[in-house]
Design an enzyme around this catalytic site. Structure first.
Site, mmCIF file in Angstrom:
data_model
loop_
_atom_site.group_PDB
_atom_site.id
_atom_site.type_symbol
_atom_site.label_atom_id
_atom_site.label_comp_id
_atom_site.label_asym_id
_atom_site.label_seq_id
_atom_site.Cartn_x
_atom_site.Cartn_y
_atom_site.Cartn_z
ATOM 1 C CG HIS A 188 -10.020 1.146 -10.134
ATOM 2 N ND1 HIS A 188 -11.261 0.313 -10.488
ATOM 3 C CD2 HIS A 188 -10.644 2.326 -9.898
ATOM 4 C CE1 HIS A 188 -12.202 0.838 -10.457
ATOM 5 N NE2 HIS A 188 -12.121 2.065 -10.221
ATOM 6 C CG ASP B 78 -2.640 -6.212 -11.931
ATOM 7 O OD1 ASP B 78 -3.155 -5.125 -11.834
ATOM 8 O OD2 ASP B 78 -2.976 -7.182 -12.780
#
Length: 463
Positions: free
Chosen positions: A154, A357
């Site tokens: 992720h 991110d």
């Protein structure tokens, strides 16, 4: 029919249905139509060895595994949060490695494997999530498991030169090649992982039986329709109605981030300061709301960032605030998804500027929450995985505070026709690739070709 078996570091909150947001929403879409099993840490500590506690909700069995204090210190706070997290977010300077932590990290992955083994069926599909459990497939293979096992990462995967700073890097790559499918958020992440595998291939092949591991990008998304509907309903919440009246003619700029050094919060506040320096006409007209639930307290990097952000927000308010206007509202607590949806819809600018991110679902939620007739504008970091899909946002370099300040000013003055055009492009992407398509796409590739038709898993459109 095959079951889907999900394994993640933590289980979702039970007893109230699957929690809104994050991994839980993403996996609910994959689990809700079939019988499933979800194994994860209970969040509790127990120094006595015990089998997972089982709880059934709907068609899903949740298996809650307790860990010891030593497990948490070495596996979670040690390798996961003090080695893998900073490394994958390009902060090797914050890496704190010890062999003892690594031994505990591997031991906890063995504990997950031992807990899962007696619950497995021969045709189960196993889907492992995130950096806490990279070695899990290798541990299961050592125990004779031949099931198809997939892994989804992720967070970002670092470039090859950065990855080489990881102690026992070959161990992690060998573990990755024990999976049948490895999914990452972006094409750049895929290139980085493949580069690392190629650079170390000679030594990896000596220790890892080849499985023909498929490495691909599967950008995670949101329940677009559901979140848009939630935002429309939130307009009628008493708290949101009060805020509409409270802000009046002022424009709201909003940021929502977990407290973390990867989110670029000090740089963001510097950009707000630059905005107010450069645009005196915005004084008393714009308000910046930063919602930042605290996380991982007690770890040095996080404690430092919390202090720095609070001090910078305080100085900014002291310098620019007036009796009836506070330029920055900095809030250290979580809010419900419904209230957040209403705040997103109220905000003229969504400010999503992480330094790094994996994806950033706040960017997608902000877009989904907008009124298409009068939408706000997303200002998005080029280093968020979402930027690869969301080019119609105002893409910025979060390290360039002048550029970010100018982008906010542009967003606040953007003509409505341009705002509508940009929002329409972004929404088409979100509507064509919601979270259910993300899950279906990954599981399609994880399912053996001969059983795909039987499982009714249709291939998703390429991301």
């Amino acid at each position: 029919m095959s079951r889907l078996v999900v394994v993640s570091n933590r289980l979702p909150a039970l007893g109230k249905g699957v929690a809104a947001g994050g991994l839980a929403v993403a996996l609910e879409a994959a689990l809700k139509d079939e019988d499933g099993l979800w194994l994860g840490w209970s969040g509790k500590t127990n120094d006595e060895a015990a089998a997972p506690r089982l709880q059934v909700e709907g068609r899903v069995t949740y298996a809650a595994l307790d860990l010891t204090q030593e497990d948490i210190a070495g596996y979670y706070e040690g390798i996961s949060n003090s080695v893998l997290w900073p490394l994958c977010h390009y902060r090797a300077d914050l890496l704190e490695y010890s062999r003892g932590d690594m031994d505990r990290y591997l031991a906890v992955n063995d504990k997950f494997a031992d807990a899962l083994l007696p619950m497995l069926r021969p045709d189960d599909l196993i889907w492992v999530h995130d950096y806490h459990l990279i070695p899990l497939a290798s541990a299961l293979r050592d125990r004779g498991v031949q099931n198809r096992i997939g892994y989804f990462h992720h967070i970002p995967w670092p470039a090859q030169d950065m990855f080489r700073a990881l102690p026992r890097a070959r161990c992690f790559l060998s573990a990755m090649l024990s999976y049948d499918v490895v999914g990452l958020q972006t094409r750049a992440d895929v290139r980085n992982l493949r580069d690392s595998v190629e650079a170390m291939r000679g030594t990896l092949e000596a220790t890892t039986p080849p499985r023909g591991t498929r490495i691909g990008d599967y950008p995670i998304s949101i329940d677009t329709e559901g979140f848009a509907s939630r935002a429309r309903r939130a307009r009628n919440l008493p708290r949101i109605r009060d805020l509409y009246q409270q802000f009046g003619q002022r424009d709201l700029v909003i940021g929502v981030d977990r407290l973390d050094y990867s989110k670029g919060l000090p740089e963001r506040l510097r950009a707000i300061e630059q905005l107010l320096d450069n645009h005196g006409g915005l004084h008393n007209r714009v308000s910046f709301l930063q919602i930042t639930p605290a996380s991982r307290s007690g770890i040095e990097g996080y404690d430092r960032i919390q202090q720095e952000v609070a001090e910078r927000a305080g100085r900014l308010n002291a310098s620019y605030g007036t009796l009836d206007w506070v330029p920055v509202r900095y809030i250290n607590r979580a809010f419900s998804h419904s209230l957040l949806a209403g705040l997103y819809r109220l905000a003229r600018v969504g400010l999503v500027t992480p330094l790094r991110d994996g994806m950033n679902l706040v960017a997608k939620e902000y877009v989904a929450a907008q009124d298409p007739e009068d939408p706000g504008v997303l200002v998005l970091s080029q280093f968020a995985g979402a930027a690869e899909e969301m080019g119609a946002a105002l893409i910025v370099n979060p390290y360039d505070v002048e550029e970010v300040a100018n982008a906010i000013a542009r967003a606040l003055t953007m003509p409505i026709e341009e705002r509508r055009d940009r929002h329409s492009v972004l929404m088409r992407r979100l509507e064509s690739y919601p979270v259910s398509t993300w899950a279906r796409s990954f599981l399609h590739d994880l399912t053996p070709p001969e059983t795909r038709e039987r499982l009714s898993l249709q291939a998703a459109d390429p991301p």
